[in-house]
Design a protein around this motif. Sequence first.
Motif, PDB file in Angstrom:
ATOM      1  N   THR A  72       0.857  -1.186   0.000  1.00 21.34           N
ATOM      2  CA  THR A  72       0.000   0.000   0.000  1.00 21.34           C
ATOM      3  C   THR A  72       0.889   1.230   0.000  1.00 21.34           C
ATOM      4  OG1 THR A  72      -1.744  -1.172   1.159  1.00 21.34           O
ATOM      5  CG2 THR A  72      -1.822   1.232   1.219  1.00 21.34           C
ATOM      6  N   LYS A  73       0.714   2.023  -1.023  1.00 19.36           N
ATOM      7  CA  LYS A  73       1.492   3.236  -1.221  1.00 19.36           C
ATOM      8  C   LYS A  73       0.738   4.413  -0.614  1.00 19.36           C
ATOM      9  CE  LYS A  73       2.448   5.433  -5.092  1.00 19.36           C
ATOM     10  NZ  LYS A  73       2.771   5.817  -6.423  1.00 19.36           N
ATOM     11  N   ARG A  74       1.396   5.225   0.202  1.00 20.37           N
ATOM     12  CA  ARG A  74       0.724   6.332   0.866  1.00 20.37           C
ATOM     13  C   ARG A  74       1.228   7.698   0.426  1.00 20.37           C
ATOM     14  NH1 ARG A  74      -2.639   3.825   3.956  1.00 20.37           N
ATOM     15  NH2 ARG A  74      -2.071   1.909   5.016  1.00 20.37           N
ATOM     16  N   ARG A  75       2.170   7.718  -0.476  1.00 18.18           N
ATOM     17  CA  ARG A  75       2.719   8.956  -1.019  1.00 18.18           C
ATOM     18  C   ARG A  75       3.028   8.720  -2.493  1.00 18.18           C
ATOM     19  NH1 ARG A  75       0.991  10.710   2.949  1.00 18.18           N
ATOM     20  NH2 ARG A  75       1.968  11.873   4.593  1.00 18.18           N
ATOM     21  N   ALA A  76       3.476   9.766  -3.196  1.00 16.99           N
ATOM     22  CA  ALA A  76       3.799   9.632  -4.611  1.00 16.99           C
ATOM     23  C   ALA A  76       4.893   8.600  -4.829  1.00 16.99           C
ATOM     24  CB  ALA A  76       4.225  10.978  -5.202  1.00 16.99           C
ATOM     25  N   GLY A  77       5.924   8.628  -4.012  1.00 18.25           N
ATOM     26  CA  GLY A  77       7.027   7.680  -4.152  1.00 18.25           C
ATOM     27  C   GLY A  77       6.651   6.319  -3.611  1.00 18.25           C
ATOM     28  N   ALA A  78       7.061   5.297  -4.310  1.00 18.13           N
ATOM     29  CA  ALA A  78       6.720   3.932  -3.909  1.00 18.13           C
ATOM     30  C   ALA A  78       7.313   3.547  -2.560  1.00 18.13           C
ATOM     31  CB  ALA A  78       7.196   2.956  -4.976  1.00 18.13           C
ATOM     32  N   PHE A  79       8.420   4.175  -2.165  1.00 15.93           N
ATOM     33  CA  PHE A  79       9.090   3.816  -0.915  1.00 15.93           C
ATOM     34  C   PHE A  79       8.617   4.626   0.278  1.00 15.93           C
ATOM     35  CE2 PHE A  79      11.964   2.444  -4.234  1.00 15.93           C
ATOM     36  CZ  PHE A  79      12.324   1.177  -3.800  1.00 15.93           C
ATOM     37  N   SER A  80       8.065   5.811   0.058  1.00 18.50           N
ATOM     38  CA  SER A  80       7.660   6.691   1.151  1.00 18.50           C
ATOM     39  C   SER A  80       6.432   6.159   1.862  1.00 18.50           C
ATOM     40  CB  SER A  80       7.361   8.100   0.618  1.00 18.50           C
ATOM     41  OG  SER A  80       8.496   8.639   0.010  1.00 18.50           O
ATOM     42  N   GLY A  81       6.579   5.897   3.137  1.00 21.09           N
ATOM     43  CA  GLY A  81       5.449   5.443   3.939  1.00 21.09           C
ATOM     44  C   GLY A  81       5.011   4.022   3.666  1.00 21.09           C
ATOM     45  N   SER A  82       5.848   3.240   2.987  1.00 16.24           N
ATOM     46  CA  SER A  82       5.498   1.839   2.721  1.00 16.24           C
ATOM     47  C   SER A  82       6.630   0.940   3.198  1.00 16.24           C
ATOM     48  CB  SER A  82       5.260   1.610   1.216  1.00 16.24           C
ATOM     49  OG  SER A  82       6.491   1.560   0.514  1.00 16.24           O
ATOM     50  N   ASP A  83       6.383  -0.348   3.152  1.00 12.31           N
ATOM     51  CA  ASP A  83       7.415  -1.311   3.522  1.00 12.31           C
ATOM     52  C   ASP A  83       8.079  -1.925   2.292  1.00 12.31           C
ATOM     53  OD1 ASP A  83       5.230  -2.769   2.661  1.00 12.31           O
ATOM     54  OD2 ASP A  83       5.218  -4.150   4.354  1.00 12.31           O
ATOM     55  N   LEU A  84       8.036  -1.229   1.165  1.00 10.37           N
ATOM     56  CA  LEU A  84       8.562  -1.768  -0.085  1.00 10.37           C
ATOM     57  C   LEU A  84      10.031  -2.151   0.013  1.00 10.37           C
ATOM     58  CD1 LEU A  84       8.107  -2.544  -3.012  1.00 10.37           C
ATOM     59  CD2 LEU A  84       8.570  -0.161  -3.640  1.00 10.37           C
ATOM     60  N   ASP A  85      10.865  -1.313   0.608  1.00 11.04           N
ATOM     61  CA  ASP A  85      12.286  -1.631   0.730  1.00 11.04           C
ATOM     62  C   ASP A  85      12.490  -2.943   1.477  1.00 11.04           C
ATOM     63  OD1 ASP A  85      15.118  -1.344   0.659  1.00 11.04           O
ATOM     64  OD2 ASP A  85      15.078  -0.369   2.613  1.00 11.04           O
ATOM     65  N   VAL A  86      11.787  -3.116   2.586  1.00 10.67           N
ATOM     66  CA  VAL A  86      11.915  -4.340   3.388  1.00 10.67           C
ATOM     67  C   VAL A  86      11.443  -5.554   2.590  1.00 10.67           C
ATOM     68  CG1 VAL A  86      11.093  -5.507   5.483  1.00 10.67           C
ATOM     69  CG2 VAL A  86      11.687  -3.076   5.553  1.00 10.67           C
TER      70      VAL A  86
END
Length: 163
Positions: A72-86
């Motif tokens: 779930t993306k919460r900002r424009a950037g895919a990494f901001s506010g998400s657990d994508l990096d992890v």
Amino acid sequence: MTCRACAGPSTGPGRRHPRDLRGHRTATRHPGGRDAQQGSHRPREAGLCVEGAPGTEIHPEVAPRPGDVVVTKRRAGAFSGSDLDVVLRARGIDSLVLTGIATGAVVLSALCRANDLDFGLTVLSCLDTDPEVHRVLVERLFPRWADVVTVDAWAESVSSPAT
């Protein structure tokens, strides 16, 4: 299958590389929070993409399959506010292919953060609502951090047998 954003070929069903992470993301904000304020020209304050609102769901044509990851993306950037990096690091993924319909916003934001996180990067030169912003980014800025290729060239490279 054809990419609806740029009319180029997509990898299509059943054509995934075994190491690929088929990531799905939904762009949402928390209802009622600071992000849901009305009356601003800034998307996060205008209440755009509020969680559960129409348009935040994943399109049925690309619905997650069993075992796919949904971020779930919460900002424009895919990494901001998400657990994508992890999620990516836990799967040993160290290279990303980025594309989108907002080169000057979403793709730029994701690329900056992914570069800071030391991911190997490829950007598919697709489109943007502002052709001049798109041109400057894909010709001048993005090549500093990523390989920039056309959708057709990338599709050919992933469909060709490895040598």
